[in-house]
Design an enzyme around this catalytic site. Sequence first.
Site, short mmCIF file in Angstrom:
data_model
loop_
_atom_site.label_atom_id
_atom_site.label_comp_id
_atom_site.label_asym_id
_atom_site.label_seq_id
_atom_site.Cartn_x
_atom_site.Cartn_y
_atom_site.Cartn_z
CG ASP A 109 78.76 -7.14 56.80
OD1 ASP A 109 78.01 -7.03 57.79
OD2 ASP A 109 78.34 -7.47 55.68
CB CYS A 168 68.95 -4.84 56.95
SG CYS A 168 70.05 -5.82 58.02
CB ILE A 175 59.17 -24.99 43.16
CG1 ILE A 175 59.25 -24.05 44.36
CG2 ILE A 175 57.76 -25.00 42.60
CD1 ILE A 175 58.26 -24.34 45.46
CB ALA A 206 70.35 -10.80 63.26
CB ILE A 207 73.02 -12.52 58.27
CG1 ILE A 207 71.63 -12.31 57.65
CG2 ILE A 207 73.76 -13.66 57.57
CD1 ILE A 207 70.75 -13.51 57.65
#
Length: 659
Positions: A105, A2, A302, A56-57
């Site tokens: 958490d 965040c 990449i 949001a995880i």
Amino acid sequence: MCGIAGLIDAKGRRAPDANRRLALAMSDAIRHRGPDGSGVWGDAEAGVWLSHRRLAIIDLTEAGAQPMATPDGSGHLTYNGEAYNAPDLRSELEAAGYVFRGHSDTEVILYGCQHWGVAETARRLTGMFAFAYWDSKERKLWLVRDRLGKKPVYWMNQGGSFAFASELRPLLLHPEAPRDIDRSSVAEYLRTLYVAAPHSIVEGVHKLEPGGILTFEPDSGRVTAERYWSLDREVARAQADPFLGSPEEAVSEAERLLADATRIRLMSDVPLGAFLSGGVDSSTIVALMQQHSAGATRTFSIGYRDAEYDEARHAEQIAGHLGTDHTTFYLEPDDALAVVPELPRIFDEPFADASQIPTYMVSKLARQHVTVALTGDGGDEVFAGYNRHAAAGGLLGRLGRLPGPVRAAMAGTMTSLSPNQWQSLLRIVPGRVRPRAVGEKLHKLAPLLKLHGRDQYRRLISQWPDPAAIALGGRERPGPIDDDGLDALLPDRVAEMRYLDLVTYLPGDILTKVDRASMAVSLETRAPLLDHRLVEFSFRVPSSIHLRGGQTKWVLRQILERHVPRALYDRPKMGFGVPIDSWLRGPLRDWAEELLSERRLRDQGLLRPEPVRDLWRQHLSGRVNAQYQIWGVLMLNAWIDAYSAELSGAAPAPQPVAA
């Protein structure tokens, strides 16, 4: 993952509604770090305002929303990061009587701060984090940063107006923010191409150091700082308790720790994948991820059309062997060049590690498919993977015993040809494939033959070796490299270099690069190789094992060989480079010429124009490859352009924003 921000108007200089709008505007300035939601909490009487942007995880419900308050309303938390051992800590807190509303958490850290105290909670956490905790009973704000410095925290204290944020940009919205460029930071930046904590590019704005806790008491205006974790203390413990097992036993213990570090970083309520370059570090992480994945891990890399820089084919071979769901994006010059004008805003401060471009591009690629990506960051620092580690444990050590005149003669021979001439000469010599940029490496090695100890390290990490000759009015300040106590703390040059890498280059360059590049596209990255338990163990292992047989990262290579055939990864180290040298002579030349014009440099008044212009002419002629020094000046000047409004104080005033 965040973004956090907040302020304390201790003297009541603004109306509560103005402070609320400012707190919201500060968090909106880092919306990219958390596009899934926002929140603000304030105590108008105390002048305290905390804001949050949410990616949001874990726990996607409102039970995970922030800022979050304790049930009695005495504690408030705004938090950025992941605590991977939160389930274990939650069990302890539940046993102590705490009742949880959700499974985030954030709630664990909140109750931990109330139950154990802030410092003890930080010590108990395994993960990456930056958080602010306000205790209304003690009338004190705490800022905390994780041990290795994965998550950033900026702060300022101007006459009782205190503010903090995940990035510099929100602080420059504050009406009392300082605006002057720190000339000493400019000098330090020229050496390393990043601005190291505790300083920032703006005088009076600071960065909390890794493993640090800062407290602010608004009633007195007092700011105090301490370390709840420091690498020097852990190294001292490691030296008192060295690993006495065999090399093979060291490999097994490292694999046990790394496997657990990888396992706990797989927790997620959203899609998860990994960066895969095809090198040892990322390949090891992906191999261990596959052991814990029910299906094929999503992996991303990449590639370049220029074979000198391309590792995509190696990544694809390893992905095929491990059975991952792999995606490669081939980076064309136009793709990369389109990103260049955006770099100052993406990286928030002057920052000139040219691999910032592919790091941003692979993050952008991954974000199209996942919200979380594991990386191989830290493998070189933890397991002695840089060429300088091998040199310190071998060539430099042996050459250091030669008489001074002999070393001077060798240095002269190394610089008798230009880097390009060395490269051309070695291409016609039969034998194994030569490392990329070998001529530049010889030129970099030559001056080291005249130096000793930490002066060698300083020269190795220097882009402009004498910043005082370039920067106007700035002087470099003492840092970890100037600590004479390191010679007694660390047993050998390899361990000393690894230590310095972990406290300077890692947080200042590598982790800054990955944090800004990934969060610019709202992607969370996790680095199992930087689990603090593994870092601490690595200093118990003798350097003779880390560089066994003269091979860098011997321990990590042995772990990888248990999962991937050596033929798929055993090749010269390439790094994550881009052909900046040729771009500056080609498609970027006009852009660079404008930023490096003598008129501009004189008007700006930060750098002496003559040495900059002279080096630029030499680079254009092809006599030298000064891509990194020139790129550093370009990124500094481009940042000043991008932030001219904020630095002049003419940034738009915060507008009302809906909560």
